[in-house]
Design an enzyme around this catalytic site. Structure first.
Site, PDB file in Angstrom:
ATOM      1  N   GLU A   1       7.639  24.946   2.066  1.00 23.88           N
ATOM      2  CA  GLU A   1       7.813  26.302   2.598  1.00 23.88           C
ATOM      3  C   GLU A   1       7.132  27.472   1.200  1.00 23.88           C
ATOM      4  OE1 GLU A   1      11.560  23.288   1.555  1.00 23.88           O
ATOM      5  OE2 GLU A   1       9.274  23.259   1.181  1.00 23.88           O
TER       6      GLU A   1
ATOM      7  N   CYS B   1      14.498  22.816  -1.757  1.00 23.77           N
ATOM      8  CA  CYS B   1      14.510  22.243  -2.977  1.00 23.77           C
ATOM      9  C   CYS B   1      15.575  23.564  -3.672  1.00 23.77           C
ATOM     10  CB  CYS B   1      13.638  22.404  -4.243  1.00 23.77           C
ATOM     11  SG  CYS B   1      12.335  23.362  -4.428  1.00 23.77           S
TER      12      CYS B   1
ATOM     13  N   CYS C   1      11.988  26.921  -3.282  1.00 29.86           N
ATOM     14  CA  CYS C   1      12.039  27.241  -2.449  1.00 29.86           C
ATOM     15  C   CYS C   1      13.205  27.813  -1.945  1.00 29.86           C
ATOM     16  CB  CYS C   1      12.089  25.481  -1.506  1.00 29.86           C
ATOM     17  SG  CYS C   1      10.110  25.092  -2.102  1.00 29.86           S
TER      18      CYS C   1
ATOM     19  N   ALA D   1      -1.482  -9.688  10.920  1.00 33.80           N
ATOM     20  CA  ALA D   1      -2.121  -9.744  11.671  1.00 33.80           C
ATOM     21  C   ALA D   1      -2.964 -10.886  12.201  1.00 33.80           C
ATOM     22  CB  ALA D   1      -4.156  -9.469  11.181  1.00 33.80           C
TER      23      ALA D   1
ATOM     24  N   THR E   1      -2.761 -16.735  -1.578  1.00 28.95           N
ATOM     25  CA  THR E   1      -3.833 -15.672  -0.328  1.00 28.95           C
ATOM     26  C   THR E   1      -4.211 -15.108  -1.412  1.00 28.95           C
ATOM     27  OG1 THR E   1      -2.128 -14.748   0.856  1.00 28.95           O
ATOM     28  CG2 THR E   1      -4.095 -12.905   0.662  1.00 28.95           C
TER      29      THR E   1
ATOM     30  N   ASP F   1      -8.411 -16.385  -0.440  1.00 30.44           N
ATOM     31  CA  ASP F   1      -9.135 -15.201  -0.110  1.00 30.44           C
ATOM     32  C   ASP F   1     -10.298 -14.199  -0.981  1.00 30.44           C
ATOM     33  OD1 ASP F   1      -7.472 -15.840   1.903  1.00 30.44           O
ATOM     34  OD2 ASP F   1      -7.174 -14.036   3.029  1.00 30.44           O
TER      35      ASP F   1
ATOM     36  N   LEU G   1      -8.510  -5.719  -2.195  1.00 23.96           N
ATOM     37  CA  LEU G   1      -6.954  -4.680  -1.908  1.00 23.96           C
ATOM     38  C   LEU G   1      -6.943  -3.833  -2.719  1.00 23.96           C
ATOM     39  CD1 LEU G   1      -4.302  -7.483  -3.549  1.00 23.96           C
ATOM     40  CD2 LEU G   1      -5.025  -7.818  -0.374  1.00 23.96           C
TER      41      LEU G   1
ATOM     42  N   GLU H   1       0.575  -6.975   2.484  1.00 24.61           N
ATOM     43  CA  GLU H   1       0.001  -7.476   3.747  1.00 24.61           C
ATOM     44  C   GLU H   1      -0.215  -9.168   3.344  1.00 24.61           C
ATOM     45  OE1 GLU H   1      -4.668  -6.700   3.694  1.00 24.61           O
ATOM     46  OE2 GLU H   1      -3.868  -3.828   3.374  1.00 24.61           O
TER      47      GLU H   1
ATOM     48  N   GLY I   1       0.253 -13.632   1.722  1.00 26.65           N
ATOM     49  CA  GLY I   1       0.068 -14.224   3.210  1.00 26.65           C
ATOM     50  C   GLY I   1       0.819 -14.665   3.273  1.00 26.65           C
TER      51      GLY I   1
END
Length: 389
Positions: A82, A105, A114, A184, A226, A230, A234, A324, A326
């Site tokens: 604002e 606020c 605001c 994924a 993971t 892997d 990250l 993310e 596993g």
């Protein structure tokens, strides 16, 4: 929605309330309110994830049907939307309508509230999407405005506004971060291959989208399986956005994370929190491992379970947590019913022998979630599911 009235000297035949239709002016006002609020919500998304513990709010100032200024909460959380919009509008703010995604606020901080600023600049009307659950604000912002003679309209595009503010609202209402589960998935329903380390399932465009998502989250979490298989970093690997890498969390019940892992080696560059959930007997045997990880720059955090962990993170001010993987970590969050948003990146890639099956497919998504979007990234598609707060 805002109601308007119209008087006329012409007589008309009374109609049943059940079949009455709104006057054209009322319909136009409602449509206009929704159009400008939609723009305010769009503006608010520009800094989502970059405003510290403050919400990323959008504010659009409109006068005579024309936008005279629009702004978002600044990176870092201040100034608020604002005040930024009022500064841009200057004298044009007088008599304007302010479309704000969250209740203005009403508490004093480094700058005046605001709500007071809107009154001081002579705004005539304020339209809000979402009420602020913060006890310092809730209802008080509206009262300041009404006491100043400003017309207030609330709840315009409320659901859309709640989606844009979901991280902030979840932390305020549920005392924990908003949890996003990202997976994924290959064409044959796999998320990796046993013993193969990181397997590229999606293409470059989808991977960039994930790094942009990481930059907007406060934390990112994987399970110890993971982390070992892997050996991920990250972090955010987009030029110019590296500084927005989130805090990295590893669910590691018995503190098995190797000190030679990329996560531990970079613990002094990007914060790393190793979360232990040992039994009482195990806890006594882990003192040496805690000391080793701490000496490498990692924090060791003890939690009873996932729900307890999220409450701890909420108390620390984390609003958005990206899970993310596993499969074990994802399943644990799903079974605990602590996933608020599911992002399924589907790829035409086929994972052969030794594939690790995804813990959830589109066909498995519970009815409590709704499909809110589908995005194409080159050969891949992302399906976005959310559930109400």
């Amino acid at each position: 929605m805002r109601k308007t009235s119209k008087t006329s000297s012409r007589k008309s035949t009374p109609r049943s309330p059940a079949i009455q239709t709104p006057e054209p002016e009322t319909v136009a006002s409602q449509a206009e309110d929704e159009r400008f609020m939609a723009r305010a919500i769009e503006v608010s998304r520009q800094n989502t994830g970059f405003t510290d513990t403050n919400p990323s709010v959008g504010c659009v100032l409109v006068k005579d049907g024309v936008i005279v200024a629009e702004a978002v909460t600044s990176v870092g959380g201040r100034p608020h939307a604002e005040r930024n919009a009022l500064d841009l509008a200057g004298e044009a703010a007088r008599g304007a309508t302010a479309y704000v995604t969250l209740e203005p606020c009403a508490h004093w901080g480094k700058t005046p509230p605001c709500a007071n600023a809107l009154a001081h600049h002579g705004v005539a009307r304020v339209v809000v999407a979402v009420d602020d659950p913060d006890e310092r604000v809730s209802g008080r912002g509206y009262q300041v405005l009404r006491d100043a003679g400003i017309e207030v309209q609330t709840g315009v595009l409320r659901r859309e506004g709640e989606r844009a503010l979901s991280a902030y609202l979840t932390r305020k209402l549920k005392k924990r971060p908003h949890v996003i589960l990202k997976l994924a998935v290959s064409a044959n329903g796999m998320i990796g291959r046993k013993g193969a380390g990181q397997v590229a399932i999606t293409g470059a465009e989808a991977r960039r989208a994930v790094h942009e998502l990481r930059a907007r989250c406060d934390g990112i979490l994987v399970g110890i399986g993971t982390a070992i298989a892997d050996d991920p970093e990250l972090n955010v690997r987009i030029s110019g956005m590296e500084q927005y890498s989130p805090i990295r969390f590893v669910l590691d019940r018995r503190l098995e994370l190797p000190t030679h892992s990329k996560l531990v080696k970079t613990a002094r560059d990007v914060p790393l929190v190793v979360v232990e959930m040992p039994s009482s007997a195990e806890a006594r045997d882990l003192a040496e491992r805690r000391a080793v990880l701490a000496s490498a720059g990692a924090e060791v955090l003890s939690a009873k379970n996932i729900e307890d962990l999220l409450l701890i993170l909420g108390a620390r001010g984390l609003s958005e947590l990206l899970v993310e993987g596993g499969a074990v970590a994802a399943k644990a969050f799903l079974e605990a019913d602590l996933v608020d948003r599911i992002l399924l990146f589907e790829s035409p890639t086929i994972i052969g022998a030794g594939g690790i099956e995804t813990p959830i497919k589109r066909a498995d998504i519970p009815d409590t979630y709704s499909l809110v979007g589908e995005t194409v990234y080159g050969p891949d598609r992302c399906f976005d599911y959310e559930r109400p707060l």
